[in-house]
Each structure stands twice: as C-alpha cells, then as structure tokens.
Design a protein around this motif. Structure first.
Motif, short mmCIF file in Angstrom:
data_model
loop_
_atom_site.label_atom_id
_atom_site.label_comp_id
_atom_site.label_asym_id
_atom_site.label_seq_id
_atom_site.Cartn_x
_atom_site.Cartn_y
_atom_site.Cartn_z
N THR A 54 -9.40 1.26 12.88
CA THR A 54 -9.74 1.70 11.54
C THR A 54 -9.11 3.05 11.26
O THR A 54 -8.83 3.83 12.17
N LEU A 55 -8.90 3.34 9.97
CA LEU A 55 -8.41 4.63 9.51
C LEU A 55 -9.57 5.39 8.89
O LEU A 55 -10.24 4.88 7.98
N ASN A 56 -9.82 6.61 9.36
CA ASN A 56 -10.82 7.48 8.73
C ASN A 56 -10.13 8.11 7.52
O ASN A 56 -9.20 8.91 7.66
N THR A 57 -10.57 7.74 6.31
CA THR A 57 -9.91 8.17 5.08
C THR A 57 -10.08 9.65 4.79
O THR A 57 -9.39 10.19 3.93
N SER A 58 -10.98 10.33 5.50
CA SER A 58 -11.19 11.77 5.29
C SER A 58 -10.43 12.62 6.29
O SER A 58 -9.96 13.71 5.95
N THR A 59 -10.32 12.15 7.54
CA THR A 59 -9.71 12.98 8.59
C THR A 59 -8.27 12.57 8.94
O THR A 59 -7.56 13.34 9.58
N GLY A 60 -7.87 11.37 8.59
CA GLY A 60 -6.53 10.91 8.95
C GLY A 60 -6.41 10.50 10.40
O GLY A 60 -5.36 10.64 11.00
N GLN A 61 -7.48 9.98 10.97
CA GLN A 61 -7.47 9.50 12.36
C GLN A 61 -7.52 7.98 12.37
O GLN A 61 -8.37 7.38 11.72
N ILE A 62 -6.59 7.35 13.12
CA ILE A 62 -6.66 5.92 13.39
C ILE A 62 -7.26 5.78 14.77
O ILE A 62 -6.71 6.31 15.75
N THR A 74 5.13 -2.29 10.73
CA THR A 74 5.30 -0.97 10.12
C THR A 74 4.18 -0.76 9.11
O THR A 74 4.00 -1.56 8.20
N TYR A 75 3.43 0.32 9.30
CA TYR A 75 2.32 0.69 8.44
C TYR A 75 2.71 1.94 7.65
O TYR A 75 3.32 2.85 8.20
N THR A 76 2.35 1.98 6.37
CA THR A 76 2.61 3.14 5.53
C THR A 76 1.30 3.86 5.27
O THR A 76 0.37 3.27 4.72
N VAL A 77 1.24 5.14 5.69
CA VAL A 77 0.06 5.97 5.45
C VAL A 77 0.39 6.89 4.27
O VAL A 77 1.45 7.51 4.23
N THR A 78 -0.54 6.96 3.33
CA THR A 78 -0.41 7.85 2.18
C THR A 78 -1.51 8.89 2.24
O THR A 78 -2.69 8.56 2.38
N ALA A 79 -1.11 10.18 2.14
CA ALA A 79 -2.06 11.30 2.08
C ALA A 79 -2.03 11.81 0.64
O ALA A 79 -0.97 12.19 0.14
N THR A 80 -3.20 11.80 -0.01
CA THR A 80 -3.28 12.19 -1.42
C THR A 80 -4.22 13.38 -1.57
O THR A 80 -5.35 13.36 -1.07
N GLN A 81 -3.74 14.41 -2.30
CA GLN A 81 -4.54 15.61 -2.55
C GLN A 81 -4.85 15.69 -4.04
O GLN A 81 -3.95 15.57 -4.87
N SER A 82 -6.11 15.85 -4.38
CA SER A 82 -6.56 16.00 -5.77
C SER A 82 -6.12 14.86 -6.67
O SER A 82 -5.98 15.05 -7.88
#
Length: 180
Positions: A54-62, A74-82
């Motif tokens: 699982t991906l923790n959507t708050s901490t960015g830990q898989i 291939t997995y694409t991770v998106t980090a979104t701010q505000s």
C-alpha cells in the motif's frame, strides 16, 4: 516603476528515484516522498500496487508484505501540494519468489538458490531442455533432462548471478540463480 510577479510552485524532488524488487512473504518498504515542499503533500500511484503493498498518501511510503507474484511493472507516483503544484516519478519493480526456492511453473522447482556446487531441477516429468547462461546471454552449458530430477554442476563457475532456461513443450522459463 510597475512590477508584476506571482508565486510559483516550489521545486520538489523525490528522495528515491529507483526501487528494488519485492519478495513474496517478506516485508517491503520504499520511501517515495519529496523534498522542497513547505505545505502538506498528498501522494497517489498508478497503476494499483501488487497485493499486500500500500501507499501511505500522507507520508509517501510504500510498505507491506506482498502476497502474490507480479511481473516488472512501472508505477507512476504523483506528489501534489495544495492541489495545484505536482511532480511525478516512475518506479519499476516486480514481486519475486524467495531465493531459497524458485517455482518455475507448477511442474518445476529449482534449488538451492544461492548454491556453491550444484543446482537441482525437479520436475513432474522428464523431457525438457535446459541452458545455463551468464548474465550477458553466453551459453555455458546445455542438455536434455529425461528424468524428474537432474543435477547441474556449477562448481566451476565464478561467483555471481546466472540464468537457467528451461524449455518444455510450448513453455519457456528463465530463472536467475546465484553461484557463491
């Protein structure tokens, strides 16, 4: 004098840009968080992770313990701010069998892995071909198995990783093993 300016997105960089393969039944952890952010960041991933991860959507830990094999994906991770500033990073990894016993298919077992002298191939029936290769694809040995259990002497090989190709009927499997 008139000045026009705006506030742009901060520069965000992922901490890790590569991932190692996971192993069925073993705990896995990958930090995919970003630096350079001053506000909370939320993370998302596509496609869905293999069963047990699982991906923790708050901490960015898989994290997690995989429960099923998965090919290299291939997995694409998106980090979104505000909600408006985002950055993406791709990670490629597979979920593999444990090294101690690799199931090639329901009809084969390869063991021990790693090995110092001998690799055993155990099958339900004989009648398959095998090739031993180095990681560059050079054939180091080959033969035909006419019994349900064969042994392949690898004591003369240097320490390192090798490939064992098994061919039976229309099926061909490639297994990595480590020579100690």
């Amino acid at each position: 004098q008139t000045y026009t300016f705006g506030v742009g997105c901060p520069i965000m960089n992922f901490i890790n840009t590569t991932a190692s393969n996971a192993v069925i039944g073993s705990a896995y952890s990958l930090n995919v968080s970003v630096t350079g952010n001053t506000q909370p960041v939320t993370y998302s991933i596509s496609p869905a992770l293999p069963a047990g991860l699982t991906l923790n959507t708050s901490t960015g830990q898989i994290t997690g313990t995989p429960t099923a094999l998965s090919p290299a994906t291939t997995y694409t991770v998106t980090a979104t701010q505000s909600g408006s500033c985002s950055v993406t990073q791709t990670y490629t990894f597979a979920v593999e069998q444990p090294n101690s016993l690799v199931n090639v298919s329901t009809s084969f077992k390869i063991y021990p892995n790693p090995t110092a002298e001998t690799i055993f191939v155990e099958g339900n029936t004989g009648g398959y071909m095998y090739e031993l290769q180095d990681m560059q694809g050079k054939i180091l040995g080959k033969g035909r198995a006419d019994s349900s259990l064969i042994r392949i002497n690898v004591s003369g090989l240097s320490s390192g990783m090798y490939l064992l190709n098994l061919k039976t009927g229309g099926e061909e499997k490639r297994v990595k093993f480590v020579k100690q």
